[in-house]
Write a protein that holds these residues in place. Structure first.
Motif, PDB file in Angstrom:
ATOM      1  N   UNK A  26       0.825  -1.205   0.000  1.00 41.68           N
ATOM      2  CA  UNK A  26       0.000   0.000   0.000  1.00 41.68           C
ATOM      3  C   UNK A  26       0.859   1.256   0.000  1.00 41.68           C
ATOM      4  N   UNK A  27       0.260   2.344  -0.444  1.00 41.58           N
ATOM      5  CA  UNK A  27       0.937   3.648  -0.469  1.00 41.58           C
ATOM      6  C   UNK A  27       0.874   4.242   0.945  1.00 41.58           C
ATOM      7  N   UNK A  28       1.970   4.088   1.682  1.00 44.53           N
ATOM      8  CA  UNK A  28       1.968   4.493   3.097  1.00 44.53           C
ATOM      9  C   UNK A  28       1.849   6.000   3.258  1.00 44.53           C
ATOM     10  N   UNK A  29       2.405   6.774   2.349  1.00 40.95           N
ATOM     11  CA  UNK A  29       2.328   8.226   2.471  1.00 40.95           C
ATOM     12  C   UNK A  29       0.879   8.710   2.315  1.00 40.95           C
ATOM     13  N   UNK A  30       0.188   8.190   1.306  1.00 44.52           N
ATOM     14  CA  UNK A  30      -1.219   8.568   1.118  1.00 44.52           C
ATOM     15  C   UNK A  30      -2.060   8.078   2.285  1.00 44.52           C
ATOM     16  N   UNK A  34      -4.328  10.639   4.560  1.00 41.28           N
ATOM     17  CA  UNK A  34      -5.774  10.431   4.658  1.00 41.28           C
ATOM     18  C   UNK A  34      -6.172  10.187   6.112  1.00 41.28           C
ATOM     19  N   UNK A  35      -5.341   9.430   6.829  1.00 38.54           N
ATOM     20  CA  UNK A  35      -5.620   9.175   8.250  1.00 38.54           C
ATOM     21  C   UNK A  35      -5.514  10.459   9.058  1.00 38.54           C
ATOM     22  N   UNK A  36      -4.523  11.286   8.754  1.00 39.61           N
ATOM     23  CA  UNK A  36      -4.382  12.568   9.454  1.00 39.61           C
ATOM     24  C   UNK A  36      -5.572  13.479   9.179  1.00 39.61           C
ATOM     25  N   UNK A  37      -6.074  13.437   7.956  1.00 41.22           N
ATOM     26  CA  UNK A  37      -7.288  14.201   7.658  1.00 41.22           C
ATOM     27  C   UNK A  37      -8.438  13.725   8.535  1.00 41.22           C
ATOM     28  N   UNK A  38      -8.606  12.396   8.639  1.00 45.75           N
ATOM     29  CA  UNK A  38      -9.674  11.851   9.468  1.00 45.75           C
ATOM     30  C   UNK A  38      -9.544  12.264  10.920  1.00 45.75           C
ATOM     31  N   UNK A  39      -8.315  12.254  11.442  1.00 46.98           N
ATOM     32  CA  UNK A  39      -8.089  12.657  12.830  1.00 46.98           C
ATOM     33  C   UNK A  39      -8.418  14.135  13.027  1.00 46.98           C
ATOM     34  N   UNK A  40      -7.929  14.982  12.105  1.00 47.80           N
ATOM     35  CA  UNK A  40      -8.200  16.424  12.201  1.00 47.80           C
ATOM     36  C   UNK A  40      -9.688  16.707  12.046  1.00 47.80           C
ATOM     37  N   UNK A  41     -10.339  15.995  11.150  1.00 43.83           N
ATOM     38  CA  UNK A  41     -11.771  16.174  10.938  1.00 43.83           C
ATOM     39  C   UNK A  41     -12.543  15.762  12.195  1.00 43.83           C
ATOM     40  N   UNK A  42     -12.055  14.723  12.868  1.00 43.07           N
ATOM     41  CA  UNK A  42     -12.672  14.310  14.119  1.00 43.07           C
ATOM     42  C   UNK A  42     -12.602  15.404  15.174  1.00 43.07           C
ATOM     43  N   UNK A  91     -11.358  10.917  -0.696  1.00 43.08           N
ATOM     44  CA  UNK A  91     -11.162   9.625  -1.346  1.00 43.08           C
ATOM     45  C   UNK A  91     -10.939   9.777  -2.837  1.00 43.08           C
ATOM     46  N   UNK A  92     -11.694  10.675  -3.454  1.00 45.81           N
ATOM     47  CA  UNK A  92     -11.563  10.881  -4.901  1.00 45.81           C
ATOM     48  C   UNK A  92     -10.181  11.429  -5.257  1.00 45.81           C
ATOM     49  N   UNK A  93      -9.693  12.355  -4.460  1.00 48.91           N
ATOM     50  CA  UNK A  93      -8.390  12.972  -4.741  1.00 48.91           C
ATOM     51  C   UNK A  93      -7.239  12.002  -4.423  1.00 48.91           C
ATOM     52  N   UNK A  94      -7.376  11.242  -3.333  1.00 44.97           N
ATOM     53  CA  UNK A  94      -6.281  10.381  -2.886  1.00 44.97           C
ATOM     54  C   UNK A  94      -6.132   9.124  -3.725  1.00 44.97           C
ATOM     55  N   UNK A 161     -11.141  -1.126   4.063  1.00 46.15           N
ATOM     56  CA  UNK A 161     -10.327  -0.181   3.297  1.00 46.15           C
ATOM     57  C   UNK A 161      -8.924  -0.730   3.057  1.00 46.15           C
ATOM     58  N   UNK A 162      -8.309  -1.298   4.095  1.00 48.51           N
ATOM     59  CA  UNK A 162      -6.964  -1.869   3.959  1.00 48.51           C
ATOM     60  C   UNK A 162      -6.988  -3.045   2.990  1.00 48.51           C
ATOM     61  N   UNK A 163      -8.031  -3.885   3.085  1.00 45.54           N
ATOM     62  CA  UNK A 163      -8.169  -5.017   2.168  1.00 45.54           C
ATOM     63  C   UNK A 163      -8.233  -4.548   0.718  1.00 45.54           C
ATOM     64  N   UNK A 164      -9.033  -3.523   0.463  1.00 47.34           N
ATOM     65  CA  UNK A 164      -9.186  -3.024  -0.900  1.00 47.34           C
ATOM     66  C   UNK A 164      -7.890  -2.413  -1.422  1.00 47.34           C
ATOM     67  N   UNK A 165      -7.191  -1.665  -0.563  1.00 44.04           N
ATOM     68  CA  UNK A 165      -5.923  -1.067  -0.980  1.00 44.04           C
ATOM     69  C   UNK A 165      -4.874  -2.135  -1.265  1.00 44.04           C
ATOM     70  N   UNK A 166      -4.896  -3.213  -0.490  1.00 44.30           N
ATOM     71  CA  UNK A 166      -3.920  -4.293  -0.652  1.00 44.30           C
ATOM     72  C   UNK A 166      -4.225  -5.139  -1.893  1.00 44.30           C
ATOM     73  N   UNK A 167      -5.471  -5.525  -2.053  1.00 48.24           N
ATOM     74  CA  UNK A 167      -5.848  -6.383  -3.184  1.00 48.24           C
ATOM     75  C   UNK A 167      -6.026  -5.589  -4.481  1.00 48.24           C
TER      76      UNK A 167
END
Length: 260
Positions: A26-30, A34-42, A91-94, A161-167
């Motif tokens: 998986x693309x660890x940087x993306x 995306x995770x940081x966005x989720x945390x900040x949005x929270x 999601x669309x941008x990332x 989400x992780x499954x989809x990114x991996x497969x």
């Protein structure tokens, strides 16, 4: 045809090996951004709730709900609609394709939801427990449930989400049907008791304002865990079918390569 040697066969896949493959694929940087966005949005979502509770629930949030001005309610409905658009936009941008875009949407939404409760606990020491009732959403009608329910769904969303990114393989029709059915049933579980309350206490000639006042007397009592369990089974079945199908396909491709 080439002779197949013993060294060409792969070692059995273990959990550790799978996790290592996921980490390298998986693309660890993306994933991080995306995770940081989720945390900040929270945190942003948490701040809004803190402000509302300071204004309308100075002695602490509890049911029944207090009356809120029509302007604030309309603003809140538009804000909640925006909270669906924002993770979708991320999601669309990332993502680079439809699978990744859906995966990053799930990831940002789930991380946001979990850290929303994390920040509420840190700032105002709420909820008191995972079984504390909360008003979860307002569209198309109000959703109610114990905090643990949306957190469980968010954890499943992160795994998917992780499954989809991996497969990097799309869901088929059956998997989509099960997933959407599970999502729908989970919403039913959040609205089940509230809809029954409105049905038993309202009549056809009531105005929208009267229904609004009626909803302010609602106090959630019993969460339909059996409906929620059906939702989890449907979602879990979708994820399991996806994993089995894609893994079998990958094994078949690997076996074909042995003869090349």
């Amino acid at each position: 045809m080439n002779t197949i040697t013993h060294s060409k066969f792969k070692e059995p896949t273990t959990l550790v090996t799978t996790l290592q493959n996921i980490w390298t694929t998986i693309d660890k940087q993306t994933l991080l951004w995306v995770s940081l966005f989720g945390i900040a949005f929270g945190l942003v979502e948490c701040a809004v709730v803190v402000y509302i509770r300071e204004l309308y629930y100075p002695d602490g949030f509890d049911f029944p709900l207090v009356a809120i001005s029509t302007r604030v309610i309309k603003t809140e409905l538009w804000r909640e609609a925006a909270t669906l658009l924002m993770p979708a936009a991320v999601g669309y941008v990332a993502g680079k394709n439809k699978v990744q875009r859906f995966a990053y949407f799930l990831l940002s939404f789930a991380v946001w939801d979990i850290f929303y409760y994390v920040f509420l606990k840190l700032i105002i020491n709420w909820p008191a427990s995972f079984l504390t009732w909360d008003i979860l959403f307002l569209l198309p009608i109000a959703w109610f449930g114990p905090v643990i329910a949306p957190v469980i769904l968010s954890l499943l969303m992160i795994v998917l989400a992780i499954m989809l990114l991996y497969k990097n393989t799309p869901l088929n029709f059956t998997e989509w049907a099960l997933l959407l059915a599970g999502a729908f049933v989970s919403i039913v579980s959040f609205t089940w008791e509230y809809v029954q309350f409105l049905s038993s206490h309202s009549h056809q000639n009531q105005t929208g304002e009267q229904v609004m006042h009626l909803s302010l007397t609602y106090v959630p009592q019993h969460y339909p865990w059996w409906i929620f369990a059906i939702a989890l089974l449907l979602i879990g079945a979708s994820m399991l079918m996806y994993t089995i199908r894609v893994s079998a396909r990958q094994r078949k491709l690997a076996q074909m390569q042995l003869f090349i």
